[in-house]
Write a protein that holds these residues in place. Structure first.
Motif, short mmCIF file in Angstrom:
data_model
loop_
_atom_site.label_atom_id
_atom_site.label_comp_id
_atom_site.label_asym_id
_atom_site.label_seq_id
_atom_site.Cartn_x
_atom_site.Cartn_y
_atom_site.Cartn_z
N LEU A 1 5.54 77.21 82.97
CA LEU A 1 5.85 78.33 84.06
C LEU A 1 7.11 78.01 84.55
N LEU A 2 7.21 76.91 85.18
CA LEU A 2 8.37 76.59 86.18
C LEU A 2 9.63 76.76 85.30
N ILE A 3 9.76 76.55 83.94
CA ILE A 3 10.91 76.70 83.48
C ILE A 3 11.23 78.29 83.14
N SER A 4 10.06 78.82 82.81
CA SER A 4 10.29 80.50 82.48
C SER A 4 10.79 81.17 83.71
N GLY B 1 6.17 86.63 73.21
CA GLY B 1 6.80 85.50 72.86
C GLY B 1 7.20 84.84 74.21
N ILE B 2 7.89 85.49 75.23
CA ILE B 2 8.14 84.72 76.38
C ILE B 2 7.31 84.58 77.28
N ALA B 3 5.92 85.24 77.07
CA ALA B 3 4.80 85.29 78.05
C ALA B 3 4.23 84.03 77.59
N SER B 4 4.22 83.71 76.19
CA SER B 4 3.52 82.59 75.63
C SER B 4 4.40 81.14 75.67
N PHE B 5 5.54 81.26 76.35
CA PHE B 5 6.48 80.22 76.59
C PHE B 5 7.03 79.66 75.32
N SER B 6 7.20 80.60 74.52
CA SER B 6 8.35 80.25 73.11
C SER B 6 9.44 80.65 73.20
N LEU B 7 10.48 79.50 72.80
CA LEU B 7 12.00 79.79 73.02
C LEU B 7 12.22 81.06 72.05
N ALA C 1 -10.77 79.87 70.38
CA ALA C 1 -9.36 79.01 70.58
C ALA C 1 -8.63 80.36 70.87
N THR C 2 -7.89 80.42 71.85
CA THR C 2 -6.77 81.11 72.61
C THR C 2 -5.71 80.53 72.07
N GLU C 3 -4.69 81.40 71.48
CA GLU C 3 -3.34 81.09 71.03
C GLU C 3 -2.14 82.03 71.43
N GLY C 4 -1.10 81.53 71.92
CA GLY C 4 -0.15 82.26 72.27
C GLY C 4 0.75 82.72 71.39
#
Length: 414
Positions: free
Chosen positions: A201-204, A373-379, A113-116
């Motif tokens: 991805l779009l939001i980021s 964190g940003i690359a993993s789409f975390s606020l 399992a891959t997790e951000g």
């Protein structure tokens, strides 16, 4: 830059006509050390960690040649409104977000399992990143900058690293309070929408575009001094002895972070190893801190009892330092500074302590929380970056107390 900054922050390479010869003896030592450590990791932990060690070597090479700064990027923006380095951050983050969206969305990876890096955006992040922002400016480098500066011979940063380790060790005794503060906010992943990772991805990318736009508006309003063009080797020689463009460093760092995610199942981090190194050193001299709240957690206790060569973050950190050592020696830029002004040394230690504590409260540093964190789409990654800039304002006010200068509107920014 002030004279002291030439000690604490890596500078760009000289032109080919002025380039010093490669430090062949140091290169040989670095290559030999790289091979010995690599074989030891392979024997102790297997091919995956050995592969991550090689990724660490590559990170050290990229960080040195591109002089990819986090500390200086925020200082330039806050002090004189120069946003070019911050825009390099945004290029790195955009590329990483694209790669992470594919890897996380498709569940790719060699470790199950891959997790951000997704964490709560709570008071822990606010307090920790603010402390980290102050510490970066007073200590003269960030987490990644500390490792590659130490590897490339920046002796003053050894004080920063020592403070970093001390702050991380102290934080082990604050684990219950740190955990409570970290859980005060919501855990928000942009991927938790009906559109999933494409939507994330779009939001980021929209946020990244907005940051780029704001940086350009700040430049137009404040008219910062131009960036000085660093002299560098040309052609193929530039790969080993030159200064790389920021955009090359940005894309390379994004690719190497994605490769880390693929191999290990999690993104790049740095600072968790510092607490482990400090705890092991204290144990080696007879001071047992295994009873500290952080180390009583079964997972953390297992790391404390195992070899550092079996720890992912430690192995990659070793690789960064050795990779930077080899790169600096090949470029003829490996020079040990034997005389460190006492005020600079005090600032380096205090800045390191602030970063060590701050990284633990925030759940990561400029790499583990901000970049990954940003690359993993975390606020929480975005919250970390914004609050670190606030800490930068305070850090700039404190720098003169330790003999450190700040960029001025009339100075060329390098």
């Amino acid at each position: 830059m002030s004279a002291t900054d030439t000690v604490t922050e890596p500078r760009t390479a000289p032109s080919p006509a002025e380039a010093p010869p490669a430090r062949r003896g140091v290169v040989a030592i670095g290559v030999g050390l790289a091979l010995v450590v690599g074989l030891a990791v392979l024997h102790e932990a297997g091919w995956k960690l050995a592969s991550l060690y090689v990724v660490g070597l590559a990170l050290g090479l990229v960080l040195f040649h591109s002089r990819f700064g986090f500390t200086s990027a925020w200082r330039q923006l806050v002090a004189v409104g120069q946003g070019r380095a911050l825009r390099a951050h945004m290029l790195m983050l955009a590329a990483a977000c694209v790669l992470f969206s594919v890897i996380l969305g498709a569940g790719l990876g060699f470790s199950g399992a891959t997790e951000g890096s997704v964490a709560p955006a709570g008071l822990g992040v606010l307090l920790g990143s603010f402390l980290f922002g102050i510490g970066m400016q007073v200590g003269g480098s960030c987490a990644s900058g500390t490792l590659f500066a130490v590897g490339s011979g920046q002796t003053a940063i050894l004080y920063t690293l020592g403070g970093f380790i001390a702050g991380s060790v102290f934080s082990a005794f604050l684990a219950p309070w740190i955990s409570a503060l970290q859980q005060t906010g919501p855990t928000v992943s942009f991927a938790d929408t009906p559109l999933g990772y494409p939507g994330a991805l779009l939001i980021s990318l929209v946020i990244i575009g907005a940051v780029v736009g704001v940086s350009l508006l700040v430049e137009r309003r404040r008219t910062p001094p131009p960036l000085s063009a660093p002299p560098t080797a040309r052609g193929l020689l530039r790969v080993l002895r030159g200064s790389w463009p920021l955009w090359v460093g940005a894309l390379a760092l994004a690719g190497l972070n994605a490769l880390t995610l693929l191999i290990s199942g999690g993104p790049w981090g740095i600072t968790s190893a510092f607490g482990l190194w400090g705890a092991k050193f204290l144990g080696w001299i007879g001071v047992d801190i295994s009873g500290a709240p952080f180390w009583t957690d079964p997972e953390n206790a297992a790391k404390l009892n195992a070899s550092v060569l079996a720890d992912k973050i430690s192995v990659m950190d070793f690789g960064i330092m050795i990779g930077a050592l080899i790169a600096a020696a090949l470029a003829g830029a490996f020079v040990l500074h034997r005389r460190i002004p006492w005020r600079l040394a005090v600032g380096a230690v205090l800045g390191g302590i602030a970063m060590g504590i701050g990284a633990r409260f925030a759940g990561g540093c400029n790499i583990g929380a901000y970049f990954s964190g940003i690359a993993s789409f975390s606020l929480h990654g975005w919250l970390w970056g914004v609050t670190a800039i606030a800490g930068t304002y305070v850090g700039l006010l404190l720098r003169p107390l330790f003999g450190l200068g700040n960029p001025k509107p009339t100075d060329a920014v390098c």
